[in-house]
Write a protein that holds these residues in place. Structure first.
Motif, PDB file in Angstrom:
ATOM      1  N   ILE A 144       7.866  14.181  -7.843  1.00  0.00           N
ATOM      2  CA  ILE A 144       8.222  12.965  -8.592  1.00  0.00           C
ATOM      3  C   ILE A 144       7.665  13.053 -10.013  1.00  0.00           C
ATOM      4  N   TYR A 145       6.464  13.594 -10.152  1.00  0.00           N
ATOM      5  CA  TYR A 145       5.920  13.837 -11.500  1.00  0.00           C
ATOM      6  C   TYR A 145       6.898  14.733 -12.284  1.00  0.00           C
ATOM      7  N   ASP A 146       7.313  15.841 -11.673  1.00  0.00           N
ATOM      8  CA  ASP A 146       8.239  16.761 -12.345  1.00  0.00           C
ATOM      9  C   ASP A 146       9.536  16.046 -12.731  1.00  0.00           C
ATOM     10  N   ALA A 147      10.062  15.241 -11.804  1.00  0.00           N
ATOM     11  CA  ALA A 147      11.350  14.579 -12.015  1.00  0.00           C
ATOM     12  C   ALA A 147      11.275  13.568 -13.152  1.00  0.00           C
TER      13      ALA A 147
ATOM     14  N   ILE B  89       4.211   2.392   2.359  1.00  0.00           N
ATOM     15  CA  ILE B  89       5.105   3.529   2.100  1.00  0.00           C
ATOM     16  C   ILE B  89       4.239   4.777   2.113  1.00  0.00           C
ATOM     17  N   VAL B  90       4.687   5.813   2.814  1.00  0.00           N
ATOM     18  CA  VAL B  90       3.946   7.082   2.867  1.00  0.00           C
ATOM     19  C   VAL B  90       4.763   8.155   2.144  1.00  0.00           C
ATOM     20  N   GLN B  91       4.120   8.885   1.261  1.00  0.00           N
ATOM     21  CA  GLN B  91       4.748  10.038   0.610  1.00  0.00           C
ATOM     22  C   GLN B  91       3.795  11.217   0.707  1.00  0.00           C
ATOM     23  N   ASN B  92       4.353  12.389   0.877  1.00  0.00           N
ATOM     24  CA  ASN B  92       3.541  13.605   0.888  1.00  0.00           C
ATOM     25  C   ASN B  92       3.012  13.899  -0.527  1.00  0.00           C
ATOM     26  N   VAL B  93       1.857  14.556  -0.632  1.00  0.00           N
ATOM     27  CA  VAL B  93       1.327  14.897  -1.961  1.00  0.00           C
ATOM     28  C   VAL B  93       2.300  15.811  -2.726  1.00  0.00           C
ATOM     29  N   GLY B  94       2.997  16.682  -1.991  1.00  0.00           N
ATOM     30  CA  GLY B  94       3.981  17.557  -2.639  1.00  0.00           C
ATOM     31  C   GLY B  94       5.154  16.757  -3.192  1.00  0.00           C
TER      32      GLY B  94
ATOM     33  N   ALA C  49       1.583   9.677  -8.123  1.00  0.00           N
ATOM     34  CA  ALA C  49       1.225   8.466  -7.363  1.00  0.00           C
ATOM     35  C   ALA C  49       1.384   7.219  -8.235  1.00  0.00           C
ATOM     36  N   LYS C  50       0.978   7.324  -9.494  1.00  0.00           N
ATOM     37  CA  LYS C  50       1.068   6.159 -10.395  1.00  0.00           C
ATOM     38  C   LYS C  50       2.539   5.794 -10.651  1.00  0.00           C
ATOM     39  N   ILE C  51       3.387   6.820 -10.772  1.00  0.00           N
ATOM     40  CA  ILE C  51       4.826   6.542 -10.966  1.00  0.00           C
ATOM     41  C   ILE C  51       5.382   5.821  -9.741  1.00  0.00           C
TER      42      ILE C  51
ATOM     43  N   THR D 116       0.836  -1.212   0.000  1.00  0.00           N
ATOM     44  CA  THR D 116       0.000   0.000   0.000  1.00  0.00           C
ATOM     45  C   THR D 116       0.868   1.259   0.000  1.00  0.00           C
ATOM     46  N   LEU D 117       0.501   2.182  -0.876  1.00  0.00           N
ATOM     47  CA  LEU D 117       1.078   3.528  -0.846  1.00  0.00           C
ATOM     48  C   LEU D 117       0.032   4.459  -0.256  1.00  0.00           C
ATOM     49  N   ILE D 118       0.433   5.280   0.699  1.00  0.00           N
ATOM     50  CA  ILE D 118      -0.457   6.340   1.202  1.00  0.00           C
ATOM     51  C   ILE D 118       0.138   7.676   0.780  1.00  0.00           C
TER      52      ILE D 118
END
Ligand code: SF4
Ligand code: SF4
Length: 439
Positions: A277-280, A267-272, A189-191, A159-161
């Motif tokens: 990650i999208y930009d990268a 795994i938890v990632q902030n929305v920012g 999120a998809k990446i 799970t990704l949060i």
């Protein structure tokens, strides 16, 4: 309050939100300052070694520092210009830190970052792009994201949060990001899901952001979906956005005292961070600017700003019309977990989520008293610790004996101090105890 909203079972508080000052203000771009002061240690780990020297020309997005050994993340120039100095600068937490000062070329056009298709990239190629962009957890302590996205195989992550709780009072940068760029957060999120080799992502948002909940639900529904990305509304309760509480709220799984999220398959990632990650990956654009909230009743014009990393607080204050009479405290981050600073010379880093200019009316200046053994701090602590005992032991010169009360499990959320009727500085006691006690 909707009883079905998700939350964690123990402790927590509900401080005044203060988000009305900025939650309806669209993100504006701060004009590029005359120079930027880019710190070389903006992450968890060793400082970067500079790759540039005085008088070098650099372009927006160029790498200017790398970590030669151990944990860390590369640092990039946020502007096009000339290296003025390499030396020590004021740091948000440390007193001084190595930094590169770059004089901006105000005539230089902004750098273009064209989109590319990421779908054909392998997991390793995706991780390389995240690493090369210097991404760290921008909502927290700056842990390098490429490391966090590489859990040990034994961890069995399912799970990704995505953390869009933004439970700290005043802060609204994540809220605005979700409203204004929801499709990029979902793509990020998809990446991440592709990197982790899993399908399940829940975007956690507190219920005080109903517009963000609806916007993100629409973005999830519209995203071409090999993945299951959904939105999970949370009860409004601080510290809903802290990793362990968030994981328990969403999955019911309890991370062990000294454990990590991947120990319970999350795994938890902030929305920012997802947007970074999208930009990268899609744009191959490094992390060198970020959305921040500038708020409090001590600044002339509260705002949500897109700021170049390395911009000094003084440049932000000038742009927003200066500070107001009654200003009593400047805080980097939120009022619960942020750090008070005493100078406007400090530059913004990858982890600066906001700057608060708080007046005497917004902070409690009463002196603290003796512990009256009311137990309120025990009820408020989401970790089930004994902050009252830690405080008493520190005052008695026995800080070294405080590990028995859970001092090392404390993540300094401040719930105990907030609720204490004697206004005891429990978090400061805890920080002192951590320096002296043995694990
Ligand atoms: S600061 Fe530490 S002791 Fe106090 S409530 Fe938070 S986790 Fe508990
Ligand atoms: S809330 Fe304050 S006064 Fe009450 S037990 Fe805790 S430290 Fe003591």
């Amino acid at each position: 309050m909707n009883k079905s909203l998700l939350t964690f079972p123990k402790g927590g508080i509900h401080p005044p939100e203060g988000k009305d000052l900025t939650e309806h203000l669209a993100v504006e771009t701060l004009p590029i300052p005359e120079d930027v002061e880019i710190l070389l240690n903006q992450h968890f780990g060793a400082p970067c070694t500079p790759l540039v020297k005085k008088k070098d020309q650099v372009a927006e997005g160029d790498v200017i520092g790398v970590v030669e050994k151990g944990l860390g993340a590369a640092i990039h120039s946020s502007v096009t210009g000339t290296v003025k100095t390499i030396g020590a600068s004021a740091h948000p937490i440390a007193v001084k830190a190595p930094a590169v000062v770059i004089q901006t070329d105000t005539e230089a056009p902004p750098r273009e970052w064209p989109e590319s298709d990421w779908q054909a990239l392998s997991k390793d190629e995706l991780l390389d792009r995240v690493k090369n962009a210097g991404i760290v957890g921008i909502g927290g302590a700056g842990f390098p994201t490429h490391v966090k996205l590489s859990p040990p195989p034994a961890a069995k992550v399912d799970t990704l949060i995505l953390n869009g709780a933004e439970c700290e009072p005043y802060l609204t940068a994540d809220h605005r990001l979700m409203l204004e760029q929801p499709e990029k957060v979902v793509e990020g999120a998809k990446i991440i899901l592709r990197i982790l080799g899993i399908k399940e992502c829940q975007i956690a948002i507190e219920a005080n952001k109903p517009d963000a909940i609806e916007t993100m639900k629409t973005a999830c529904a519209e995203a071409s979906n090999d993945f299951n990305v959904t939105v999970s509304p949370l009860k409004v309760k601080y510290p809903q956005g802290s990793e362990k509480q968030l994981i328990q709220s969403i999955t019911g799984r309890k991370v062990p005292g000294f454990g990590l999220p991947f120990d319970v398959g999350v795994i938890v990632q902030n929305v920012g961070t997802a947007k970074a990650i999208y930009d990268a990956v899609v744009l191959q654009k490094p992390l060198y600017e970020k959305i921040m909230t500038i708020s409090g009743r001590g600044i002339a014009r509260p705002a949500n700003l897109l700021v170049k990393i390395g911009t000094r607080i003084s440049d932000i204050v000038s742009y927003l019309g200066g500070t107001l009479p009654g200003l009593a405290k400047i805080v980097l981050g939120g009022p619960m977990m942020g750090f008070a600073v005493s100078t406007l010379d400090i530059p913004v880093t990858k982890t600066t989520s906001g700057i608060l200019f708080l007046t005497e009316k917004e902070i409690d200046l009463r002196p603290y008293g003796q512990c009256i053994r009311c137990g309120w701090c025990l009820e408020a602590c989401p970790m089930g610790l004994l902050p009252n005992e830690i405080g008493v032991h520190v005052e008695a010169g026995r800080a070294g004996d405080t590990s028995q009360f859970g001092v090392f499990e404390c993540f300094e959320c401040g719930c105990c101090a907030y609720t204490c009727p004697a206004k005891r500085p429990l978090v400061q006691f805890i920080r002192l105890a951590k320096m002296k006690a043995k694990k």
